[in-house]
Design an enzyme around this catalytic site. Structure first.
Site, PDB file in Angstrom:
ATOM      1  N   PHE A  26     118.499 -55.979  10.913  1.00 55.74           N
ATOM      2  CA  PHE A  26     118.556 -57.408  11.229  1.00 55.74           C
ATOM      3  C   PHE A  26     117.783 -57.703  12.513  1.00 55.74           C
ATOM      4  O   PHE A  26     116.630 -58.089  12.476  1.00 55.74           O
ATOM      5  CB  PHE A  26     120.016 -57.892  11.340  1.00 55.74           C
ATOM      6  N   CYS A  27     118.428 -57.532  13.644  1.00 56.23           N
ATOM      7  CA  CYS A  27     117.843 -57.905  14.936  1.00 56.23           C
ATOM      8  C   CYS A  27     116.557 -57.147  15.239  1.00 56.23           C
ATOM      9  O   CYS A  27     115.566 -57.752  15.660  1.00 56.23           O
ATOM     10  CB  CYS A  27     118.858 -57.681  16.053  1.00 56.23           C
ATOM     11  N   ILE A  28     116.563 -55.848  15.056  1.00 58.71           N
ATOM     12  CA  ILE A  28     115.385 -55.046  15.375  1.00 58.71           C
ATOM     13  C   ILE A  28     114.227 -55.433  14.462  1.00 58.71           C
ATOM     14  O   ILE A  28     113.113 -55.704  14.917  1.00 58.71           O
ATOM     15  CB  ILE A  28     115.686 -53.535  15.269  1.00 58.71           C
ATOM     16  N   THR A  31     112.940 -58.977  15.377  1.00 59.07           N
ATOM     17  CA  THR A  31     112.314 -59.020  16.697  1.00 59.07           C
ATOM     18  C   THR A  31     110.955 -58.323  16.689  1.00 59.07           C
ATOM     19  O   THR A  31     109.988 -58.825  17.268  1.00 59.07           O
ATOM     20  CB  THR A  31     113.243 -58.395  17.755  1.00 59.07           C
TER      21      THR A  31
END
Length: 84
Positions: A26-28, A31
């Site tokens: 998700f975040c990685i 980003t």
């Protein structure tokens, strides 16, 4: 998204970012792709992000899978190999 981070980094002439954190899928993932699309050189230390086991895959399997996906956008390395 919706922050001044890109503007602030560019104002300071930052051209390379190192991404680390939790939830590789998700975040990685998001980003890394966002930084790449904004023109940054992206470094992803393999041992500086992780996630949680899902119902079907272990955290290690998820992380390894995302290394394969993200290697087109990043320089993969290990934390000990970073130049600082």
């Amino acid at each position: 998204m919706g922050t001044s981070l890109d503007r602030d980094l560019k104002a300071d002439n930052i051209q390379e970012v190192i991404i680390c954190g939790v939830q590789s899928e998700f975040c990685i993932d998001t980003t890394v792709k966002s930084a790449y699309s904004h023109g940054y050189k992206v470094v992803l230390p393999k041992d500086a992000h992780s996630t949680y086991d899902s119902d079907t895959l272990s955290a290690s399997q998820i992380t390894t899978h995302h290394h394969t996906i993200l290697e087109q956008f990043v320089t993969l390395t290990m934390v000990n190999d970073l130049p600082f």
